[in-house]
Write an enzyme that holds these catalytic residues in place. Structure first.
Site: not given
Ligand code: M6R
Length: 629
Positions: A30, A55, A103, A129-130, A506, A510, A513, A529, A624
């Site tokens: 947040c 955030r 968030w 926040n928290g 990666e 990406k 995501e 395998h 982010k």
């Protein structure tokens, strides 16, 4: 024992007891923004709030003082939604504004759960926040209050309302709250009847910015750095009281404390992104200049026989390294993994790469002359920071690599390498990934120089990189064509070998995501395998296959997939490769191919997401900066 570890959740085992790296749990996503000063447009304030959306962006809200009391507007979704709601308030200004972007961790995403929260009499507004760990216990004693949300934050508004009724002063309220609330928090409380603002901070970042008679409060110094002259980073257990545009600082007992003002480092905003449809695309293209600048800067030392200069990174302390442990999360972990391959190969030093959230719960094993490298573009990723704090408690040396000079990682590491990639707005990391690879390359070269390993051999391939990046970016239509051809497929595999195993991971991360499609990254040798069972004509496999010393190995993996009817797209230097599709990249040294190979994969993910109409810069459920465990 450092205070940070004394705050362990009671429901969780104390892993340090068993020798694990750390155990502390907190939830500090947040963004908080507040303004106190001459009247400012609410719309302008929301623009500032928007810079904190990295955030979290699932809901947001703003509270401002009007002649008729506090006005609160909240919404689900990002700040754009809030701005739309404010259309009716065009031209409205206020001299007291507090705002928040969320968030969700506790309580579902809803307008009611969005901050600010208010007391029953609507005179106290709070953003936070928290987490308040003893929320249930305190709430059970507040029977005379009506709760309208599922959040722990609302509790603070009701508690403060009661204290005001008892005529308690602001410093008494701060003392009371510090004494009562368990957990971690950054809190801004607006007391409308007294026209007072109270701040509290424990384990979540909160800064105060000053500019003549204006006061800005924020969870991130970068977001306000361009319009303040001085910044105060509130220490843990410090509170502040703002009245009549004056600010006083107190400790958790309500007693006055002095704080340190720091001159502000102005933050250079990204420019030119208007040309691009999304920040992510702009950031991919920015790499052309960034890579050119970074390489030229570092190569000077390498060419002149000078030891590559890393300011804030003492050479002496690094001369006797026997073991290296690198840690980070997500995309950054992929950079760590690349670093570990490179350091083992070039330096012959035992090097491990760890996912930070795994290292946290692994047994800590001391071995002398170990260098720990924590990497985080934001410098605020909690899993990464927790390891740094824990290692420092144990007397270990930590090198932080970050893109944010004011971040906790930069402030708390013994040595720091700043990436200088510029602010990355898109949630998907692109230019910061290549910046991390570059810093790891040059840092490894520097360690090699210290060991008298000849690094001259790498000058030419490094010099060739900027032109190679330009070449790839100029041909980005070829990637768009590939995306148009394949974007309807639902399953993707990415394979690579050795230095390009991280590239494969990666590429897959990406794609999933930002497109929400299923993608997996594998070391090519692992296919037989198990994962090869997935191969059919629907599965698209990207093979990262530059002509490096083990090219023949990935060639075999490609044949095995092709002979089972799988579709293959190769990122390669070889026109001869037997593949369905290929994207050619310029030749280079095996050490540096990951930097080139990832660019077409990032572009592919971008174009598929665009064709599918996804919210590219703000993919669902993500943020982010991941400041929760
Ligand atoms: O700020 P950090 O580098 O510590 O972030 C780590 C990860 O959260 C980040 O790389 C994440 O995986 C990105 N969204 C990937 O694009």
């Amino acid at each position: 024992m450092n205070h940070r570890f004394s705050n362990t959740r009671k429901t969780r085992p104390n892993f340090t007891k068993y020798g694990a790296i750390s155990c502390y749990h907190t939830e500090i996503m947040c963004g908080i923004f507040a303004y106190i000063g001459k009247p400012k447009s609410i719309k302008l304030a929301l623009g500032w709030l928007q810079t904190l959306e990295y955030r979290g962006y699932d809901s947001c809200g703003v509270c401002f003082k009007t002649k008729k009391g506090l006005k609160i507007i909240k919404t689900v979704g990002g700040v754009d939604n809030l701005t739309k709601q404010l259309r009716t308030l065009n031209g409205v200004v206020s001299n007291r504004i507090i705002a928040h972007t969320r968030w969700a961790t506790h309580g579902k995403v809803s307008t009611l759960n969005a901050h600010p929260h208010t007391s029953c009499n609507n005179e106290v507004a709070v953003v936070h926040n928290g987490i308040i760990e003893n929320f249930n216990k305190i709430k059970s004693k507040l029977r005379n209050h009506k709760f309208t949300s599922q959040t722990d934050t609302e509790l603070i508004a009701h508690l403060v309302e009661d204290e005001i009724k008892k005529n308690k002063s602001a410093k008494d309220i701060i003392k009371y709250l510090y004494n009562l609330i368990e957990g971690s928090y950054a809190i801004v409380i607006f007391l409308d009847s007294r026209d007072e603002i109270i701040l509290l901070r424990k384990d979540c970042p909160l800064v105060v910015g000053l500019n003549n008679s204006e006061i800005y409060i924020c969870s991130d110094s970068q977001a306000i750095s361009n319009f303040v002259n001085r910044i105060i980073y509130l220490h843990n257990n410090t509170g502040a009281i703002i009245k009549e545009n004056q600010i006083r600082f107190v400790n958790s007992l309500g007693l006055p404390v002095s704080v340190q003002e720091e001159a502000v480092q102005k933050h250079v905003e990204n420019s030119g992104n208007k040309k691009y449809k999304h920040h992510m695309l702009h950031e991919i293209f920015e790499q052309e200049n960034l890579i050119y600048t970074a390489i030229n800067h570092r190569l000077k030392d390498l060419k002149n026989d000078g030891i590559i200069d890393f300011s804030r990174c003492s050479h002496d302390a690094l001369s006797n390294v026997k073991r290296i442990v690198i840690f980070g999360c997500g995309t950054t972990y992929h950079a760590c993994l690349y670093g570990s391959y490179l350091m083992r190969e070039l330096l012959g030093i035992h090097t491990e790469a760890w996912i930070a959230s795994e290292l946290r719960y692994s047994k800590y094993i001391h071995s002398p002359n170990t260098l720990y490298i924590g990497i985080s573009q934001s410098g605020e990723t909690l899993d990464t920071l927790q390891i740094v704090w824990s290692l420092k408690e144990r007397g270990e040396k930590v090198l932080g690599i970050t893109n944010s000079p004011s971040s906790q990682l930069a402030k708390e590491s013994d040595y720091v390498i700043l990436m200088k990639a510029g602010r990355e707005i898109g949630v998907a990391a692109t230019k910061t990934y290549t910046a991390q690879l570059l810093e790891l390359m040059f840092f490894t070269m520097m360690l090699a120089q210290k060991q008298k390993i000849n690094t001259k051999f790498y000058i030419r391939p490094l010099e060739k990189l900027p032109a190679a990046v330009s070449n790839i970016l100029k041909r980005h239509d070829e990637i768009r064509d590939l995306a148009e051809k394949f974007y309807r497929h639902k399953n993707y595999m990415f394979i690579g070998r050795k230095f390009n195993v991280p590239t494969a991971y990666e590429g897959a991360l990406k794609l999933k995501e930002i497109t929400y499609l299923h993608a997996e990254g594998y070391a090519g040798g692992e296919m037989k395998h198990g994962p090869i069972a997935l191969v059919d004509k629907e599965l698209i496999t990207f093979a990262v296959a530059p002509e490096d010393p083990i090219f023949s190995k990935i060639e075999s993996n490609i044949s095995e997939i092709k002979s089972r009817g799988g579709k293959i797209i190769c990122i390669t230097t070889s026109k001869q490769l037997n593949t369905d599709e290929m994207f050619l990249i310029p030749t280079n040294h095996e050490f540096f191919y990951p930097l080139l190979c990832i660019i077409p994969l990032h572009l592919f993910a971008y174009h598929v997401a665009d064709l599918l109409g996804r919210e590219i810069d703000k993919p669902r459920n993500l943020a982010k900066s991941v400041t929760v465990e």
